[in-house]
Design an enzyme around this catalytic site. Structure first.
Site, PDB file in Angstrom:
ATOM      1  N   CYS A  43      -1.847  -0.422   7.382  1.00 16.60           N
ATOM      2  CA  CYS A  43      -1.032   0.789   7.387  1.00 16.60           C
ATOM      3  C   CYS A  43      -1.181   1.547   8.706  1.00 16.60           C
ATOM      4  O   CYS A  43      -0.207   2.096   9.224  1.00 16.60           O
ATOM      5  CB  CYS A  43      -1.395   1.655   6.192  1.00 16.60           C
ATOM      6  SG  CYS A  43      -1.072   0.795   4.620  1.00 16.60           S
ATOM      7  N   SER A  57      -7.498   7.614   3.661  1.00 21.02           N
ATOM      8  CA  SER A  57      -7.501   7.118   5.031  1.00 21.02           C
ATOM      9  C   SER A  57      -6.791   5.756   5.093  1.00 21.02           C
ATOM     10  O   SER A  57      -7.163   4.833   4.365  1.00 21.02           O
ATOM     11  CB  SER A  57      -8.951   6.995   5.512  1.00 21.02           C
ATOM     12  OG  SER A  57      -9.013   6.564   6.849  1.00 21.02           O
ATOM     13  N   GLU A  68       1.329   3.740   2.034  1.00 23.06           N
ATOM     14  CA  GLU A  68       2.023   4.038   3.290  1.00 23.06           C
ATOM     15  C   GLU A  68       3.154   3.053   3.543  1.00 23.06           C
ATOM     16  O   GLU A  68       4.232   3.437   4.014  1.00 23.06           O
ATOM     17  CB  GLU A  68       1.030   4.016   4.469  1.00 23.06           C
ATOM     18  CG  GLU A  68      -0.088   5.024   4.337  1.00 23.06           C
ATOM     19  CD  GLU A  68      -1.309   4.516   3.573  1.00 23.06           C
ATOM     20  OE1 GLU A  68      -2.354   5.168   3.655  1.00 23.06           O
ATOM     21  OE2 GLU A  68      -1.221   3.463   2.887  1.00 23.06           O
ATOM     22  N   HIS A  77       0.865  -1.174   0.000  1.00 24.83           N
ATOM     23  CA  HIS A  77       0.000   0.000   0.000  1.00 24.83           C
ATOM     24  C   HIS A  77       0.907   1.232   0.000  1.00 24.83           C
ATOM     25  O   HIS A  77       2.107   1.134   0.269  1.00 24.83           O
ATOM     26  CB  HIS A  77      -0.895   0.001   1.236  1.00 24.83           C
ATOM     27  CG  HIS A  77      -2.057  -0.930   1.130  1.00 24.83           C
ATOM     28  ND1 HIS A  77      -3.060  -0.944   2.055  1.00 24.83           N
ATOM     29  CD2 HIS A  77      -2.386  -1.861   0.207  1.00 24.83           C
ATOM     30  CE1 HIS A  77      -3.963  -1.844   1.716  1.00 24.83           C
ATOM     31  NE2 HIS A  77      -3.573  -2.429   0.599  1.00 24.83           N
ATOM     32  N   CYS A 131      -5.625   2.031   5.850  1.00 26.79           N
ATOM     33  CA  CYS A 131      -6.308   0.789   6.206  1.00 26.79           C
ATOM     34  C   CYS A 131      -5.769   0.253   7.538  1.00 26.79           C
ATOM     35  O   CYS A 131      -4.873   0.837   8.152  1.00 26.79           O
ATOM     36  CB  CYS A 131      -6.100  -0.243   5.100  1.00 26.79           C
ATOM     37  SG  CYS A 131      -4.408  -0.896   5.053  1.00 26.79           S
TER      38      CYS A 131
END
Length: 141
Positions: free
Chosen positions: A78, A73, A48, A46, A75
């Site tokens: 992350c 936002s 991040e 992801h 998950c």
């Protein structure tokens, strides 16, 4: 946030999911990344996670002065990583198209700043409309 948006656009141009992230310490970007699950065939990259990986090994004291910027936002995965490294603040581009465990982050002392950035919202809305199967895969549905 503009650097995170640039990362999101880079991911989209590579055929991936348009989510970007940057890690800032003392006003300086020390890591940047974008969702590369598709590009790398990865289960965990992801935005991040890619960002933190690209920042390299940091001292605990550095993470504790950091701000993580994400166009979406974060998950559970992350968010958990941010909690593990005690990153005190996350700036979120938008949480309309997806909302991670924001209440849990707040309960653990993380300061969240939600920008409702129109460009972030539009990037995700367009992507979800165009590639719903890829989006559902990314969020585990």
């Amino acid at each position: 946030m503009q650097a995170a948006i640039e990362e999101a656009r880079k991911g989209l141009s590579e055929g991936g999911i348009p989510i970007g992230s940057v890690l800032v310490i003392d006003g300086k970007i020390v890591g940047r990344g974008h969702n590369r699950r598709v590009q790398k065939g990865s289960a965990i990259l992801h935005a991040e996670m890619d960002c933190l990986e690209n920042a390299g090994r940091l001292k605990a004291s550095e993470y504790q002065r950091a701000t993580l910027y994400s166009t979406l936002s974060p998950c559970d995965m992350c968010s958990g990583t941010a909690l593990l490294y005690k990153i005190p603040k996350i700036v979120i581009g938008e949480n309309q198209t997806f909302q991670g465990p924001e209440d849990h982050l707040r309960a653990r002392g993380v300061v969240l700043e939600i920008l409702d950035e129109p460009e972030c919202v539009q990037l995700m809305r367009d992507f979800i409309q165009d590639r719903p199967e890829l989006w559902n895969e990314d969020i585990g549905e």
